[in-house]
Design an enzyme around this catalytic site. Structure first.
Site, mmCIF file in Angstrom:
data_model
loop_
_atom_site.group_PDB
_atom_site.id
_atom_site.type_symbol
_atom_site.label_atom_id
_atom_site.label_comp_id
_atom_site.label_asym_id
_atom_site.label_seq_id
_atom_site.Cartn_x
_atom_site.Cartn_y
_atom_site.Cartn_z
ATOM 1 N N TYR A 48 0.829 -1.218 0.000
ATOM 2 C CA TYR A 48 0.000 0.000 0.000
ATOM 3 C C TYR A 48 0.862 1.266 0.000
ATOM 4 O O TYR A 48 0.347 2.360 -0.174
ATOM 5 C CB TYR A 48 -0.948 0.047 1.216
ATOM 6 C CG TYR A 48 -1.885 -1.131 1.376
ATOM 7 C CD1 TYR A 48 -2.062 -2.056 0.360
ATOM 8 C CD2 TYR A 48 -2.597 -1.317 2.547
ATOM 9 C CE1 TYR A 48 -2.914 -3.145 0.511
ATOM 10 C CE2 TYR A 48 -3.459 -2.396 2.708
ATOM 11 C CZ TYR A 48 -3.594 -3.309 1.689
ATOM 12 O OH TYR A 48 -4.439 -4.384 1.864
ATOM 13 N N ILE A 225 -12.344 -4.996 8.601
ATOM 14 C CA ILE A 225 -11.422 -3.844 8.595
ATOM 15 C C ILE A 225 -11.866 -2.828 7.535
ATOM 16 O O ILE A 225 -11.155 -2.571 6.567
ATOM 17 C CB ILE A 225 -9.962 -4.296 8.332
ATOM 18 C CG1 ILE A 225 -9.898 -5.355 7.201
ATOM 19 C CG2 ILE A 225 -9.307 -4.816 9.594
ATOM 20 C CD1 ILE A 225 -8.493 -5.631 6.692
ATOM 21 N N SER A 228 -12.368 3.993 5.388
ATOM 22 C CA SER A 228 -13.005 5.248 4.989
ATOM 23 C C SER A 228 -12.042 6.373 5.312
ATOM 24 O O SER A 228 -11.309 6.295 6.286
ATOM 25 C CB SER A 228 -14.322 5.483 5.743
ATOM 26 O OG SER A 228 -14.842 6.751 5.359
ATOM 27 N N VAL A 229 -12.090 7.423 4.494
ATOM 28 C CA VAL A 229 -11.275 8.595 4.827
ATOM 29 C C VAL A 229 -12.131 9.658 5.528
ATOM 30 O O VAL A 229 -11.633 10.723 5.854
ATOM 31 C CB VAL A 229 -10.600 9.200 3.564
ATOM 32 C CG1 VAL A 229 -9.557 8.243 3.018
ATOM 33 C CG2 VAL A 229 -11.624 9.572 2.500
ATOM 34 N N ARG A 233 -18.053 8.584 8.662
ATOM 35 C CA ARG A 233 -18.214 7.170 8.291
ATOM 36 C C ARG A 233 -17.391 6.257 9.191
ATOM 37 O O ARG A 233 -17.812 5.154 9.526
ATOM 38 C CB ARG A 233 -17.810 6.969 6.835
ATOM 39 C CG ARG A 233 -18.760 7.628 5.862
ATOM 40 C CD ARG A 233 -18.289 7.463 4.445
ATOM 41 N NE ARG A 233 -19.252 7.970 3.488
ATOM 42 C CZ ARG A 233 -19.028 8.037 2.188
ATOM 43 N NH1 ARG A 233 -17.866 7.635 1.682
ATOM 44 N NH2 ARG A 233 -19.954 8.505 1.379
ATOM 45 N N ASN A 237 -19.061 3.234 11.122
ATOM 46 C CA ASN A 237 -18.619 1.851 10.889
ATOM 47 C C ASN A 237 -18.172 1.154 12.182
ATOM 48 O O ASN A 237 -18.127 -0.068 12.244
ATOM 49 C CB ASN A 237 -17.470 1.821 9.862
ATOM 50 C CG ASN A 237 -17.903 2.298 8.485
ATOM 51 O OD1 ASN A 237 -19.099 2.407 8.206
ATOM 52 N ND2 ASN A 237 -16.942 2.587 7.619
HETATM 53 N N1 LIG Z 1 -5.414 -8.654 1.634
HETATM 54 C C1 LIG Z 1 -5.827 -8.090 0.523
HETATM 55 O O1 LIG Z 1 -5.494 -8.529 -0.596
HETATM 56 C C2 LIG Z 1 -6.719 -6.890 0.611
HETATM 57 C C3 LIG Z 1 -7.380 -6.418 -0.548
HETATM 58 C C4 LIG Z 1 -8.224 -5.303 -0.412
HETATM 59 C C5 LIG Z 1 -8.394 -4.704 0.827
HETATM 60 N N2 LIG Z 1 -7.721 -5.175 1.933
HETATM 61 C C6 LIG Z 1 -7.890 -4.556 3.282
HETATM 62 O O2 LIG Z 1 -9.285 -4.457 3.589
HETATM 63 C C7 LIG Z 1 -9.607 -3.096 3.861
HETATM 64 C C8 LIG Z 1 -11.030 -2.791 3.463
HETATM 65 O O3 LIG Z 1 -11.291 -3.079 2.104
HETATM 66 P P1 LIG Z 1 -11.363 -1.973 0.960
HETATM 67 O O4 LIG Z 1 -10.684 -0.728 1.422
HETATM 68 O O5 LIG Z 1 -10.871 -2.579 -0.289
HETATM 69 O O6 LIG Z 1 -12.899 -1.699 0.734
HETATM 70 P P2 LIG Z 1 -14.229 -1.497 1.613
HETATM 71 O O7 LIG Z 1 -13.881 -1.275 3.029
HETATM 72 O O8 LIG Z 1 -15.159 -2.588 1.231
HETATM 73 O O9 LIG Z 1 -14.841 -0.191 0.976
HETATM 74 C C9 LIG Z 1 -14.240 1.062 1.074
HETATM 75 C C10 LIG Z 1 -15.133 2.055 0.323
HETATM 76 O O10 LIG Z 1 -16.368 2.229 1.015
HETATM 77 C C11 LIG Z 1 -16.577 3.613 1.297
HETATM 78 N N3 LIG Z 1 -17.207 3.683 2.617
HETATM 79 C C12 LIG Z 1 -16.660 3.291 3.803
HETATM 80 N N4 LIG Z 1 -17.539 3.453 4.804
HETATM 81 C C13 LIG Z 1 -18.668 3.948 4.258
HETATM 82 C C14 LIG Z 1 -19.927 4.336 4.787
HETATM 83 N N5 LIG Z 1 -20.190 4.212 6.098
HETATM 84 N N6 LIG Z 1 -20.860 4.829 3.925
HETATM 85 C C15 LIG Z 1 -20.605 4.915 2.599
HETATM 86 N N7 LIG Z 1 -19.426 4.578 2.038
HETATM 87 C C16 LIG Z 1 -18.466 4.101 2.870
HETATM 88 C C17 LIG Z 1 -15.213 4.245 1.254
HETATM 89 O O11 LIG Z 1 -15.282 5.582 0.825
HETATM 90 P P3 LIG Z 1 -14.632 6.810 1.674
HETATM 91 O O12 LIG Z 1 -13.224 6.418 2.018
HETATM 92 O O13 LIG Z 1 -14.718 7.950 0.719
HETATM 93 O O14 LIG Z 1 -15.500 6.963 2.878
HETATM 94 C C18 LIG Z 1 -14.504 3.398 0.188
HETATM 95 O O15 LIG Z 1 -14.832 3.883 -1.102
HETATM 96 C C19 LIG Z 1 -8.549 -2.333 3.063
HETATM 97 O O16 LIG Z 1 -8.447 -0.981 3.412
HETATM 98 C C20 LIG Z 1 -7.308 -3.161 3.346
HETATM 99 O O17 LIG Z 1 -6.795 -2.850 4.622
HETATM 100 C C21 LIG Z 1 -6.894 -6.260 1.829
#
Ligand SMILES: NC(=O)c1ccc[n+]([C@@H]2O[C@H](COP(=O)([O-])OP(=O)(O)OC[C@H]3O[C@@H](n4cnc5c(N)ncnc54)[C@H](OP(=O)(O)O)[C@@H]3O)[C@@H](O)[C@H]2O)c1
Length: 282
Positions: A48, A225, A228-229, A233, A237
């Site tokens: 990352y 995990i 969100s930035v 949110r 969450n």
């Molecule tokens: N091991 C792996 O290969 C792998 C792959 C992917 C991810 N990960 C880990 O898993 C974590 C989470 O997955 P992810 O970041 O891919 O996606 P996610 O958590 O499923 O989704 C993040 C998205 O949802 C939005 N969001 C978050 N809370 C919200 C809310 N309450 N209402 C509306 N929109 C909301 C965020 O936007 P804003 O930021 O604009 O709020 C962002 O666009 C990652 O950060 C990482 O640490 C690991």
């Protein structure tokens, strides 16, 4: 914060903060906000490229190290045990820490066995409290478990309402491996945040769709995990422990499973090749 007990006795929060796709220049603020909101589990990765910013936010938070649970991940590059240990040292240096809580092998590709041997050593030396893997399908996971000394404490895999992983979770449970979801919201794909069924369940509890999704995962025993930035949110969450989904609601959400990835298949040869060639550091 509710915790799960990993197979080596380590306590892991069931809900944490992920920093994938947060640009390095925004990450320090995001993690500072997340820690202020009450998150104590942080999930980053060498890939990352934001470990340094995570480390700065940890340092300036003043939160005691023992109150945090920090995860980072080993990228697929530079085979061999020595290179794995070097990659671990580099991550710790970037994070400004002297130990990790959880170190994950990011992908089931490359020189997996020598990487795991090095990770076992790091664990034995007390430099990381628990070691685990990510993106391992059950066949690869069982192979790793059956032919090594230390069973991974965690397997972090894509898990959300459209790819629920219940069969995988059952196999992991049998082997003592904790499931951790990545992409709990499927990054908003399939119109998750406005999905009619999820919206209806959310309405019944006076909650939001993201809260219902996280609650549904936590209720299944899945560590989450979300990323969100936005501080509003982040707070939303985190607030998923004051209500419970009924068996009927759990069963209805179960019908959304498509049984496949919304991102990519870790068994797709083109993707195995592409990720295997990706270098994240020199
Ligand atoms: N091991 C792996 O290969 C792998 C792959 C992917 C991810 N990960 C880990 O898993 C974590 C989470 O997955 P992810 O970041 O891919 O996606 P996610 O958590 O499923 O989704 C993040 C998205 O949802 C939005 N969001 C978050 N809370 C919200 C809310 N309450 N209402 C509306 N929109 C909301 C965020 O936007 P804003 O930021 O604009 O709020 C962002 O666009 C990652 O950060 C990482 O640490 C690991």
């Amino acid at each position: 914060m509710q915790t799960v007990t990993l197979n080596n006795g380590v306590e892991m929060p069931v809900l944490g903060f992920g920093v994938y796709q947060i640009p390095p220049e925004q990450t320090e603020q995001a993690v500072t906000d997340a820690l202020a909101a009450g998150y104590r589990l942080l999930d980053t990765a060498a890939a990352y490229r934001n470990e340094e910013a995570v480390g700065r936010a940890i340092k300036s938070s003043g939160i005691a190290r023992e109150d945090l649970f920090v995860t980072t991940k080993l990228w697929v590059q530079d085979p061999g045990e020595d290179n794995t240990k070097r990659a671990f040292d580099a991550s710790l240096r970037r994070l400004g820490l002297d130990h990790l809580d959880l170190y994950l092998m990011h992908q089931p590709f490359g020189d997996v066995y020598s990487q795991w041997r090095a990770m076992q050593d790091l664990h034995r030396e007390g430099r990381v409290k628990a070691i685990g893997v990510s993106n391992f399908h059950p066949d690869r996971l069982v192979d790793l478990v059956d032919h090594n000394e230390v069973t991974p404490a965690v397997n972090q895999i894509e898990t959300h309402p459209f790819f629920q992983r219940t069969a995988d979770q059952a196999i992991m449970r049998e082997r003592g491996v904790q499931i951790e979801s990545w992409g709990p919201f499927a990054e908003g794909r399939n119109n998750l945040f406005a999905h009619p069924l999820l919206s209806e369940v959310a309405g019944a509890h006076g909650r939001s769709v993201p809260q219902v999704v996280l609650r549904w995962l936590v209720q299944r025993g899945v560590v989450v995990i979300p990323k969100s930035v936005r501080p509003d949110r982040m707070a939303q969450n985190l607030d998923v422990f004051g209500f419970e989904l009924t068996d009927d609601q759990m069963a209805r959400i179960a019908t959304l499973d498509t049984g496949g990835s919304l991102f990519f298949d870790h068994r797709d040869p083109a993707m195995v090749g592409r990720l295997g060639r990706l270098r994240v550091s020199d």
